[in-house]
Design a protein around this motif. Structure first.
Motif, short mmCIF file in Angstrom:
data_model
loop_
_atom_site.label_atom_id
_atom_site.label_comp_id
_atom_site.label_asym_id
_atom_site.label_seq_id
_atom_site.Cartn_x
_atom_site.Cartn_y
_atom_site.Cartn_z
N MET A 184 -13.03 -1.44 3.22
CA MET A 184 -11.89 -2.17 2.74
C MET A 184 -11.61 -1.27 1.74
N MET A 185 -10.22 -0.82 1.37
CA MET A 185 -10.09 0.12 0.01
C MET A 185 -8.61 -0.26 -0.66
N THR A 186 -8.51 0.02 -1.88
CA THR A 186 -7.07 0.00 -2.26
C THR A 186 -6.75 1.50 -2.54
N ILE A 187 -5.51 1.85 -2.41
CA ILE A 187 -5.12 3.12 -2.36
C ILE A 187 -4.10 3.43 -3.44
N ARG A 188 -4.08 4.43 -4.12
CA ARG A 188 -3.08 5.01 -5.19
C ARG A 188 -1.87 5.31 -4.36
N SER A 189 -0.68 4.59 -4.64
CA SER A 189 0.46 4.97 -3.85
C SER A 189 0.84 6.41 -4.33
N THR A 190 0.77 6.70 -5.62
CA THR A 190 1.44 7.93 -5.99
C THR A 190 0.49 9.07 -5.12
N SER A 191 -0.50 9.09 -4.54
CA SER A 191 -1.20 10.10 -3.76
C SER A 191 -0.65 10.05 -2.25
#
Ligand SMILES: Cc1cc2nc3c(=O)[nH]c(=O)nc-3n(C[C@H](O)[C@H](O)[C@H](O)COP(=O)(O)OP(=O)(O)OC[C@H]3O[C@@H](n4cnc5c(N)ncnc54)[C@H](O)[C@@H]3O)c2cc1C
Length: 361
Positions: A184-191
């Motif tokens: 499970m993960m959250t991603i930085r949308s800017t990347s």
């Protein structure tokens, strides 16, 4: 059972006897990657940060099978589901949880929903954008599923190897997930910008399936209650997704002076940001804060007025494409990350910019 769900269920049963003797099938099952993207929507469309999560899911594996989970109620939910279905060629299904309790970002109910959808679908990865919603909901869902989430992923090297910033963005850590599914993960949308040519979904029909929402126990409904949303009524772009951001720091000196910056933002079609010092001084509400404990932004143009450039602030904006800093102190650390620096008094510079910039059409 749908073929994809069956395949996922089989993959999760690692002791399933047939695979111990059939190497090639075991290999393909191991290779099977499916990602549940917990998406946010507004006004009948999937939010840009969640569209970036689709791009991140593609970065996990080109053969990824993406399921999108959307919750809420009413017509906008159905419209958002149709939008999601046509948003990325790797999307194989859209799951719609139509329940009033999901219309608001209450972490307890959303976590229960994700837990139940994961138990049924057996996805290898569960992901959301690193927004207030994702940061609130995903760790709770991970706790229910007894796995450790990886937060703020900025690069995906392999399906289970990720890069994430640590020490307020001053170092990057490469982590390998070796726990049980799901990862499970959250991603930085800017990347993870969504490339236009990766969104061609012509000729595909993606099923939109309803999720059983009877999972919510009486207990969970009592745990938290939505009271109200307080937000600024503004036509300016959302700070997290704006192409141009103009930020003011303590150097602005007052809430009144921030109005100058707002005028500049209007002319540039920009969002307004602020440092924590400006927020703490009461010049602007804290939803405008950029930095380690505020929003992470990476616009095409970031203009910082009267901002010293503390590491906690840089953590939220250093990935901006072009950084312009205006500060009267030539030694201010912000100049170390700026592409263009102007040692000047912001109270001279802003009026001059306002005078020279054309009116926004
Ligand atoms: C745990 C933690 C988390 C934090 N999180 C954040 C965060 O998310 N975001 C954040 O921003 N900060 C954060 N901070 C605070 C951070 O350390 C700094 O205190 C803050 O960023 C400083 O804000 P500033 O640059 O506006 O103020 P200052 O550091 O006071 O800088 C003001 C600048 O304005 C310039 N200036 C003054 N007048 C003028 C003028 N007339 N014209 C031009 N320039 C002028 C000065 O030369 C100075 O460089 C955090 C701190 C901690 C400890």
């Amino acid at each position: 059972m749908a073929p994809l769900t069956a395949l996922r269920a089989l993959r999760n049963r690692s002791n399933f006897p047939i695979f111990s003797s059939t190497a090639s099938i075991a290999w393909s099952i191991r290779r099977f990657i499916s990602t549940l993207v917990v998406a946010e929507h507004e006004g009948g469309v999937v939010k840009p940060s969640s569209l970036s999560a689709f791009a991140a899911a593609e970065a996990i594996a080109k053969e990824n099978s993406i399921s999108v989970l959307l919750g809420g109620s009413g017509e906008t939910l159905q419209k958002a589901a149709a939008h999601a279905a046509s948003s990325h060629p790797l999307i194989s299904e859209v799951l719609v949880a139509d329940a009033e309790i999901l219309a608001h970002p209450l972490a307890e109910s959303w976590a229960e929903l994700i837990h139940s959808v994961q138990k049924k679908g057996g996805y290898s990865h569960v992901m959301s954008a690193s927004t207030s919603f994702g940061k609130n909901v995903l760790p709770r869902a991970a706790a229910l599923l007894d796995v450790s989430p990886i937060t703020d992923v900025i690069e995906i090297r392999e399906p289970r190897v990720f890069v994430r910033p640590i020490y307020a963005g001053n170092a990057l850590s490469t982590v390998r997930y070796s726990g049980q599914d799901p990862c499970m993960m959250t991603i930085r949308s800017t990347s993870f910008p969504l490339l236009v040519n990766s969104t061609n979904t012509e000729g595909r029909t993606v099923p939109i399936n309803q999720v059983d929402v009877s999972v919510f126990s009486e207990e969970s409904l009592k745990k938290s209650r939505w009271l109200k949303l307080t937000s600024q009524d503004t036509e300016r772009p959302d700070l997290g997704n704006a192409r141009v951001v103009v930020t003011g720091g303590r150097g602005l000196k007052s809430a009144e002076n921030f109005k100058l910056l707002e005028k500049l933002a209007e002319k540039l079609g920009a969002a307004v940001g602020a440092t924590r010092a400006a927020v703490d001084a009461g010049f602007v509400p804290n939803e405008l804060q950029v930095g380690q404990t505020g929003k992470i932004v990476a616009p095409e143009l970031y203009m910082a007025f009267g901002v010293s450039g503390a590491i906690q602030h840089l953590a939220g904006m250093r990935d901006s494409k072009v950084i312009v800093a205006i500060n009267k102190d030539a030694d201010a650390p912000i100049f170390q990350v700026a592409d263009y620096g102007l040692v000047a008094d912001l109270f001279d510079v802003i009026p001059e910019l306002l005078e020279k910039l054309p009116e926004k059409k």
